[in-house]
Each structure stands twice: as C-alpha cells, then as structure tokens.
Scaffold this motif. Structure first.
Motif, mmCIF file in Angstrom:
data_model
loop_
_atom_site.group_PDB
_atom_site.id
_atom_site.type_symbol
_atom_site.label_atom_id
_atom_site.label_comp_id
_atom_site.label_asym_id
_atom_site.label_seq_id
_atom_site.Cartn_x
_atom_site.Cartn_y
_atom_site.Cartn_z
ATOM 1 N N THR A 65 -48.620 -22.149 4.594
ATOM 2 C CA THR A 65 -48.609 -23.132 5.680
ATOM 3 C C THR A 65 -49.495 -24.346 5.407
ATOM 4 O O THR A 65 -49.233 -25.431 5.925
ATOM 5 N N GLU A 66 -50.542 -24.159 4.638
ATOM 6 C CA GLU A 66 -51.475 -25.231 4.326
ATOM 7 C C GLU A 66 -51.864 -25.119 2.858
ATOM 8 O O GLU A 66 -51.613 -24.098 2.207
ATOM 9 N N LYS A 67 -52.494 -26.162 2.350
ATOM 10 C CA LYS A 67 -52.985 -26.106 0.988
ATOM 11 C C LYS A 67 -54.032 -25.005 0.870
ATOM 12 O O LYS A 67 -54.985 -24.966 1.632
ATOM 13 N N HIS A 68 -53.809 -24.068 -0.041
ATOM 14 C CA HIS A 68 -54.682 -22.918 -0.316
ATOM 15 C C HIS A 68 -54.637 -21.849 0.774
ATOM 16 O O HIS A 68 -55.469 -20.933 0.764
ATOM 17 N N LEU A 69 -53.704 -21.913 1.706
ATOM 18 C CA LEU A 69 -53.730 -20.976 2.827
ATOM 19 C C LEU A 69 -52.316 -20.630 3.285
ATOM 20 O O LEU A 69 -51.429 -21.478 3.322
ATOM 21 N N GLY A 70 -52.117 -19.352 3.647
ATOM 22 C CA GLY A 70 -50.824 -18.917 4.154
ATOM 23 C C GLY A 70 -50.931 -17.582 4.861
ATOM 24 O O GLY A 70 -52.023 -17.072 5.128
ATOM 25 N N LEU A 71 -49.760 -17.018 5.174
ATOM 26 C CA LEU A 71 -49.664 -15.733 5.853
ATOM 27 C C LEU A 71 -48.796 -14.794 5.028
ATOM 28 O O LEU A 71 -47.826 -15.220 4.395
ATOM 29 N N LEU A 72 -49.128 -13.493 5.066
ATOM 30 C CA LEU A 72 -48.392 -12.487 4.301
ATOM 31 C C LEU A 72 -48.101 -11.296 5.199
ATOM 32 O O LEU A 72 -49.011 -10.700 5.776
ATOM 33 N N LEU A 73 -46.820 -10.955 5.322
ATOM 34 C CA LEU A 73 -46.379 -9.814 6.131
ATOM 35 C C LEU A 73 -45.589 -8.875 5.232
ATOM 36 O O LEU A 73 -44.710 -9.310 4.483
ATOM 37 N N GLU A 74 -45.893 -7.567 5.326
ATOM 38 C CA GLU A 74 -45.232 -6.588 4.473
ATOM 39 C C GLU A 74 -44.737 -5.396 5.284
ATOM 40 O O GLU A 74 -45.261 -5.101 6.370
ATOM 41 N N LEU A 75 -43.766 -4.698 4.715
ATOM 42 C CA LEU A 75 -43.273 -3.434 5.252
ATOM 43 C C LEU A 75 -43.205 -2.471 4.072
ATOM 44 O O LEU A 75 -42.366 -2.635 3.177
ATOM 45 N N ASN A 76 -44.086 -1.455 4.060
ATOM 46 C CA ASN A 76 -44.249 -0.594 2.898
ATOM 47 C C ASN A 76 -44.127 0.886 3.244
ATOM 48 O O ASN A 76 -44.432 1.305 4.367
ATOM 49 N N TYR A 77 -43.723 1.656 2.247
ATOM 50 C CA TYR A 77 -43.787 3.110 2.287
ATOM 51 C C TYR A 77 -44.945 3.540 1.398
ATOM 52 O O TYR A 77 -45.122 3.005 0.296
ATOM 53 N N ALA A 78 -45.753 4.507 1.860
ATOM 54 C CA ALA A 78 -46.917 4.934 1.086
ATOM 55 C C ALA A 78 -47.139 6.431 1.202
ATOM 56 O O ALA A 78 -46.984 7.012 2.275
ATOM 57 N N GLN A 79 -47.507 7.044 0.066
ATOM 58 C CA GLN A 79 -47.871 8.459 0.004
ATOM 59 C C GLN A 79 -49.396 8.565 -0.015
ATOM 60 O O GLN A 79 -50.017 8.334 -1.048
ATOM 61 N N ARG A 80 -49.974 8.923 1.112
ATOM 62 C CA ARG A 80 -51.422 9.109 1.196
ATOM 63 C C ARG A 80 -51.736 10.600 1.216
ATOM 64 O O ARG A 80 -50.852 11.436 1.073
ATOM 65 N N GLY A 81 -53.020 10.917 1.430
ATOM 66 C CA GLY A 81 -53.396 12.313 1.586
ATOM 67 C C GLY A 81 -54.715 12.635 0.940
ATOM 68 O O GLY A 81 -55.538 11.748 0.679
ATOM 69 N N TRP A 82 -54.918 13.920 0.661
ATOM 70 C CA TRP A 82 -56.146 14.335 -0.022
ATOM 71 C C TRP A 82 -55.883 15.589 -0.843
ATOM 72 O O TRP A 82 -54.976 16.372 -0.560
ATOM 73 N N THR A 83 -56.677 15.757 -1.901
ATOM 74 C CA THR A 83 -56.654 16.933 -2.760
ATOM 75 C C THR A 83 -58.054 17.518 -2.773
ATOM 76 O O THR A 83 -59.014 16.817 -3.137
ATOM 77 N N GLU A 84 -58.189 18.763 -2.361
ATOM 78 C CA GLU A 84 -59.522 19.355 -2.244
ATOM 79 C C GLU A 84 -60.072 19.755 -3.613
ATOM 80 O O GLU A 84 -59.323 20.123 -4.524
ATOM 81 N N ASP A 85 -61.382 19.683 -3.716
ATOM 82 C CA ASP A 85 -62.085 19.965 -4.967
ATOM 83 C C ASP A 85 -62.846 21.283 -4.819
ATOM 84 O O ASP A 85 -63.913 21.326 -4.201
ATOM 85 N N PHE A 86 -62.287 22.349 -5.377
ATOM 86 C CA PHE A 86 -62.911 23.668 -5.327
ATOM 87 C C PHE A 86 -63.604 23.976 -6.651
ATOM 88 O O PHE A 86 -63.217 23.437 -7.702
ATOM 89 N N PRO A 87 -64.613 24.857 -6.645
ATOM 90 C CA PRO A 87 -65.182 25.333 -7.914
ATOM 91 C C PRO A 87 -64.103 25.988 -8.769
ATOM 92 O O PRO A 87 -63.206 26.671 -8.247
ATOM 93 N N ALA A 88 -64.170 25.768 -10.083
ATOM 94 C CA ALA A 88 -63.134 26.293 -10.974
ATOM 95 C C ALA A 88 -62.992 27.800 -10.886
ATOM 96 O O ALA A 88 -61.882 28.348 -10.966
ATOM 97 N N GLU A 89 -64.112 28.497 -10.673
ATOM 98 C CA GLU A 89 -64.072 29.962 -10.645
ATOM 99 C C GLU A 89 -63.393 30.510 -9.393
ATOM 100 O O GLU A 89 -63.032 31.696 -9.342
ATOM 101 N N SER A 90 -63.231 29.679 -8.361
ATOM 102 C CA SER A 90 -62.624 30.163 -7.121
ATOM 103 C C SER A 90 -61.125 30.416 -7.276
ATOM 104 O O SER A 90 -60.551 31.280 -6.601
ATOM 105 N N GLY A 91 -60.470 29.642 -8.125
ATOM 106 C CA GLY A 91 -59.026 29.764 -8.292
ATOM 107 C C GLY A 91 -58.230 29.153 -7.152
ATOM 108 O O GLY A 91 -57.015 29.343 -7.066
ATOM 109 N N PHE A 92 -58.885 28.393 -6.249
ATOM 110 C CA PHE A 92 -58.215 27.806 -5.090
ATOM 111 C C PHE A 92 -57.653 26.428 -5.434
ATOM 112 O O PHE A 92 -58.218 25.702 -6.266
ATOM 113 N N SER A 93 -56.583 26.058 -4.732
ATOM 114 C CA SER A 93 -56.064 24.694 -4.828
ATOM 115 C C SER A 93 -55.356 24.339 -3.529
ATOM 116 O O SER A 93 -54.699 25.192 -2.913
#
Length: 229
Positions: A65-93
């Motif tokens: 809209t102006e020199k060095h300035l504008g607007l940005l609109l998006e529509l996205n799909y995203a895979q979020r989440g979390w992966t837990e960190d267990f001690p290796a000896e536990s065998g958990f995941s």
C-alpha cells in the motif's frame, strides 16, 4: 500575454508528469507456499519434550500500500504438536499431532528493489481440524498400572484431555524476497508465540490442570508470489 501561454501550459504539463512519476505504484500479489516447522507446547506443570516436526503450507495475498509497507493475509494448514522426551531406559514414547487451519494477518515491511529484505508480523488465529496420538505399549501399560494403584491420581492428563478448538497468538518473521520476470520468490523464517492454551485451564484446586499449555513454533517457509497488478 499570449506568448507566455505556451510556456505556462508547458509548465503545467511538466508539473503533472513529474507528480505522476512520484506517485507510488501499489502492488497486489497472490501466492502459494509451504515448508517445515518445529513445534512444542509450553506446559505448566512442565512436560519434558523434544522438538515435534511437521509441515505447513497454504495460499496468501500481499498488498503493498505504501513505499516499504503493506499487508499480508494467509490461509494455511499446519501440523503442530509435541513429542515427549523420556529417559532412554524407560522404553516409553509418545507423540501428539494437532492439525490446524491458520489465518495470520500481518504487517509487511520491506527494504530494497529487486532483492528485498522483508519483515512480517501480526496476530494469528487457529482452528483445530483434528488430532492424533501415538503412544507405545510400554507407556500405555505403565499408565494403566499406576491408575489401577491410585485411580484418583492425576496421571498423564495430557494424554486424555480434549484440546480446545480455537487458538490465537502472535507470529513474526524475517526473510529475503527475489523479484523475477515470472514472479517473486520469498524465503522466510518465522516464530509463533501462542497466547491461547491447548487445554482448558481448570480453576478448582482439587483438580489437576495445566496453568499454561501454549504453542511455540519455529517455521521455515518458501513462497512463490505472482503479481496481479
């Protein structure tokens, strides 16, 4: 007086042409892009995690809209989440994936002409489309045994609570954009700071609850833009 009229007209035309050259030419682009992301959830009480890898992508519209300035609109799909960190000896995941429809609305700042340095920042809304989890047998058996010993104990609440359908936060990024004869290519790194919680916070002191469970996301995105006008 008449001999000054052509000079006066020439002066007016010159001023008009000069003003037109100085007038800023607005730009409108549509784009398609995507990339990879690393996500986690800021739990309180804390849950130890590794970075959770996912993908994201969608369509966008950018209006300068102006020199060095504008607007940005998006529509996205995203895979979020979390992966837990267990001690290796536990065998958990355990891994939890949350699929979102995201709508970021950002201010776009740029510097340069053919090669542009860009900064994008603004609010983002998210709508949960669905979720899935992957828990191995060892962890499932351990949780079942602990619950059998003490059914009222708040064990593994992050595995059983239902995620909220709506999310919101702030997103910002920096990158570079290359203008070519067939369109613009933009490479950007982003960070999302969730303000909403994945799980509803419970107010009763007798209940186990997460005081905070907000998304934290690092993204890399490559976008192709085509100029409409």
């Amino acid at each position: 007086m008449k001999r000054f009229l052509p000079i006066f007209l020439f002066f007016l035309i010159s001023v008009q042409l000069f003003a037109q050259k100085k007038e800023f030419e607005k730009e409108l682009y549509v784009g398609v892009g995507g990339g990879a992301l690393m996500s986690s959830v800021d739990f309180m009480p804390n849950v130890l995690q590794k970075q959770h890898l996912g993908i994201h992508g969608g369509i966008s519209a950018k209006y300068i809209t102006e020199k060095h300035l504008g607007l940005l609109l998006e529509l996205n799909y995203a895979q979020r989440g979390w992966t837990e960190d267990f001690p290796a000896e536990s065998g958990f995941s355990y891994t939890k994936t949350l699929n979102y429809l995201e709508i970021p609305f950002m201010t776009h700042v740029y510097f340069g002409k053919k090669v542009r340095f860009v900064i994008n920042a603004g609010p983002q809304l998210g709508f949960l489309l669905g979720s899935s989890q992957n828990m191995n047998d060892a962890l499932a058996a351990d949780i079942a045994a602990k619950k059998q010993q003490n059914p009222d104990a708040p064990i593994g609440m992050q595995y059983s609570l239902e995620p909220r359908k709506f999310d919101y936060g702030l997103i910002g990024g920096i990158g570079m954009e290359l203008k070519t004869g067939v369109g613009n290519i933009e490479l950007e790194g982003r960070y999302y700071f969730g303000l909403g919680d994945v799980f509803e916070s419970r107010k009763s002191k007798e209940d186990f609850y997460f005081n905070r469970s907000a998304h934290r996301i690092i993204e890399a995105k490559l976008t192709y833009y085509y100029r409409i006008w």
